[in-house]
Design an enzyme around this catalytic site. Structure first.
Site, PDB file in Angstrom:
ATOM      1  N   ASP A 357     -46.263  27.131  26.475  1.00 41.16           N
ATOM      2  CA  ASP A 357     -46.931  25.852  26.654  1.00 41.16           C
ATOM      3  C   ASP A 357     -45.868  24.756  26.692  1.00 41.16           C
ATOM      4  OD1 ASP A 357     -49.848  24.520  26.322  1.00 41.16           O
ATOM      5  OD2 ASP A 357     -48.341  23.260  25.366  1.00 41.16           O
ATOM      6  N   GLU A 400     -51.001  23.216  31.260  1.00 43.18           N
ATOM      7  CA  GLU A 400     -49.552  23.405  31.149  1.00 43.18           C
ATOM      8  C   GLU A 400     -49.217  24.719  30.440  1.00 43.18           C
ATOM      9  OE1 GLU A 400     -50.833  20.721  27.663  1.00 43.18           O
ATOM     10  OE2 GLU A 400     -51.419  21.151  29.732  1.00 43.18           O
TER      11      GLU A 400
END
Length: 479
Positions: A357, A400
Site C-alpha cells: 500500500d 493504491e
C-alpha cells in the site's frame, strides 16, 4: 461417419463460442456493477435516507436481484432525496444570511442586471459544501471514463456519455452536475441492454447456422435412404429376373424359346442396372453441389468464429486488466490466487502472499491532484512489475493497494525481495509542481500453512500491512 463427426465438431465449437460470448457479457456486467458500487460509495454520507437508498442498490447487486423497473423507482427516490438535499442546503444558507451574528454576503451586480425589489435573490451555496459536491462529480467523471473504456455503447449513447464526462470533470454548475449524475444510471442500463442485445443477436445467428447444418444433415439422410431404397429395388429386380430364368429352364423343352427367354430377362436386368446408375449419378451430383455449398458456408462460419474468438480474447484481456496501471486487476488476482492455491495443496511447495500500500497517498492527491496520484500508481506499478520474477504475480487490488504472489517462496525470502523493491522506490526522483516528493510503500506478507485457505492467508497479510503502517510506514512485516 467421418463427415458426421466433422459436423458435430463444428456444432460443439459454435456452442462453445456462444458460452464464451455469454461469459463476456457477464464480465461486462460485472464491470458495470463494480462501477455503480463505487459511485454509490462516493455519494454516501449526505443524509441517512439517501444512504439507505444507496445501500439498497449495493444490496441488490450483492444478491443479484437487479430489476430495471424496481431500479427506476429507486432512481426516482434518489432524485427526490437529492432535491431535498439542495433545499436543505439553500435554507441553511438563508438562515446564515439572516443571522445577526454573521455579516451577509453581498455580491455587486452590474447596473443593467440588478433584480427588482420583488425578485428573490439567487441562493448562495456554502463554499465547502459546493467543493465537496464538485469533488464527488469529478470522481464520478473519472469512474465514467473507466466505464466507457471497458464497455461499448450505441454511438448516440457514447456521445452523450462523453459530453456527460466532460461536464462532470469541468463544470461548476451544480444543477448541471446533478442532472449529469442522474444520467449515469441510464447510461449503465443502456450499456447492459446493448451487451444483452448483442448476445441475443449472436445466438440468433448461431441458431440460423445450426438450422442450415440440420437441413444439410436431413438432406444427407434422405439421400442415403434413397440410395438404400434404390439398391434394394435393384436387388429385388435382379433376383426376380434370375428366378424367372430358373423357372423357364425347368419348364421349357424348346431350346430356341429358352434362348429368347434368357435374353429377355438379361435385357431387363441390364435396364434395371442402367436406371440405378443414372439415379445414383443424379444423387451424387446433388450431394456434391450441396457439399460445395456447405463448404462455402463453413468457411464463412469459421471466419466469423475466428473474428469472434479474437474479439473475445481482446475483451477478456480488457476485463482482467487495470486500465490505469496496465497490471492485472482484482478479478485476475482471484483467478491466479485460486490456481496457485490448488497447486500448493497438491505439491505443498512454499507459497507466499503479499499486500502493498502506497504510504500517504491521499496527501499526494490532495496536494497535487488526482493526475499526480495516478502518475505515482503507474510508476510504482511499473517498478514492481519489472523487479519481480517471471513466476511471480502482481495485480492492482484497488486504490493504491497491490497484491502479490510468490510461488515456491518462503515469507522470509519474499520479505528480502520486497525490502529491496521498497528501497528502490523510495529513492526514485518524484517531482510534483517543482517540489521533490518521496514516495514509499508499506507491505504485509504471509505464507500458506496447514488448514489455510485463500482468505485466511490474505487476511494475515493484510493485518501485517496494517502493522507495518502502525510501525511508521515504509517497511515490510510478516504475518
Amino acid at each position: 461417419m467421418s463427415s458426421d463427426q466433422t459436423w458435430k465438431t463444428k456444432y460443439f465449437q459454435e456452442l462453445e463460442t456462444a458460452e464464451q460470448r455469454e461469459a463476456q457479457w457477464k464480465s461486462e456486467r460485472n464491470v458495470l456493477e463494480r462501477m455503480l458500487v463505487r459511485t454509490s460509495l462516493a455519494s454516501a454520507g449526505q443524509t441517512p435516507e439517501l444512504d439507505s437508498l444507496l445501500d439498497q442498490i449495493r444490496s441488490d447487486l450483492r444478491k443479484n436481484r437487479v430489476g430495471v423497473e424496481s431500479w427506476r423507482q429507486l432512481q426516482e427516490q434518489i432524485d427526490r432525496q437529492i432535491a431535498l438535499l439542495d433545499e436543505v442546503a439553500t435554507s441553511e444558507v438563508r438562515s446564515v444570511q439572516q443571522s445577526p451574528c454573521v455579516a451577509p454576503l453581498i455580491v455587486a451586480e452590474p447596473a443593467d442586471e440588478r433584480v427588482d425589489e420583488g425578485d428573490q435573490p439567487e441562493p448562495v451555496v456554502d463554499a465547502e459544501d459546493q467543493s465537496q459536491r464538485l469533488r464527488i462529480a469529478r470522481r464520478v467523471g473519472h469512474l465514467l471514463g473507466q466505464l466507457l473504456s471497458q464497455v461499448s455503447l450505441e454511438p448516440d449513447a457514447e456521445a452523450r456519455a462523453r459530453n456527460l464526462q466532460r461536464a462532470l470533470l469541468s463544470s461548476d454548475d451544480w444543477d448541471e452536475l446533478r442532472e449529469g449524475l442522474n444520467q449515469v444510471a441510464d447510461l449503465i442500463v443502456a450499456a447492459v441492454t446493448r451487451s444483452q442485445r448483442e448476445f441475443e443477436a449472436f445466438l440468433k445467428r448461431l441458431d440460423e447456422r445450426l438450422a442450415v447444418l440440420q437441413e444439410h444433415f436431413s438432406v444427407q439422410s434422405s439421400a442415403q435412404s434413397g440410395r438404400e431404397a434404390a439398391a434394394e429395388k435393384l436387388d429385388r429386380s435382379i433376383r426376380n429376373e434370375i428366378e424367372q430364368v430358373g423357372q423357364q429352364l425347368k419348364a421349357s423343352g424348346d431350346l430356341q424359346e429358352l434362348k429368347q427367354s434368357v435374353s429377355s430377362h438379361l435385357e431387363s436386368i441390364g435396364q434395371a442396372v442402367g436406371r440405378f446408375r443414372v439415379e445414383e449419378t443424379e444423387r451424387e451430383k446433388m450431394l456434391s453441389e450441396q457439399l460445395m455449398a456447405m463448404k462455402e458456408k463453413m468457411v464463412v462460419m469459421e471466419t466469423h468464429s475466428e473474428q469472434m474468438r479474437g474479439q473475445m480474447r481482446k475483451e477478456r484481456e480488457r476485463a482482467v486488466t487495470d486500465l490505469l496501471t496496465q497490471l492485472p486487476n482484482r478479478e485476475a488476482w482471484q483467478e491466479r490466487l485460486s490456481f496457485e492455491f490448488n497447486r500448493w495443496k497438491r505439491y505443498q511447495y512454499p507459497l507466499t502472499v503479499g499486500v502493498l500500500d502506497v504510504d500517504l497517498f491521499k496527501r499526494v492527491n490532495d496536494s497535487y491532484g488526482h493526475k499526480a496520484g495516478d502518475r505515482v500508481l503507474q510508476l510504482v506499478a511499473k517498478e514492481i512489475k519489472q523487479r519481480l520474477r517471471k513466476t511471480d504475480f502482481v495485480a492492482r487490488f484497488g486504490g493504491e493497494e497491490f497484491a502479490l504472489l510468490f510461488p515456491e517462496t518462503l515469507p522470509e525470502n519474499a520479505q528480502v525481495v520486497l525490502d529491496k523493491l521498497r528501497a528502490h522506490v523510495s529513492a526514485l526522483p518524484f517531482h510534483f509542481g517543482g517540489d521533490p516528493v518521496m514516495i514509499t510503500f508499506s507491505g504485509g506478507i504471509a505464507g500458506f500453512g496447514p488448514d489455510d485457505t485463500e482468505e485466511t492467508v490474505f487476511d494475515r497479510a493484510d493485518k501485517a500491512l496494517y502493522l507495518a503502517k502502525d510501525s511508521g510506514r515504509n517497511c515490510i512485516r510478516i504475518g
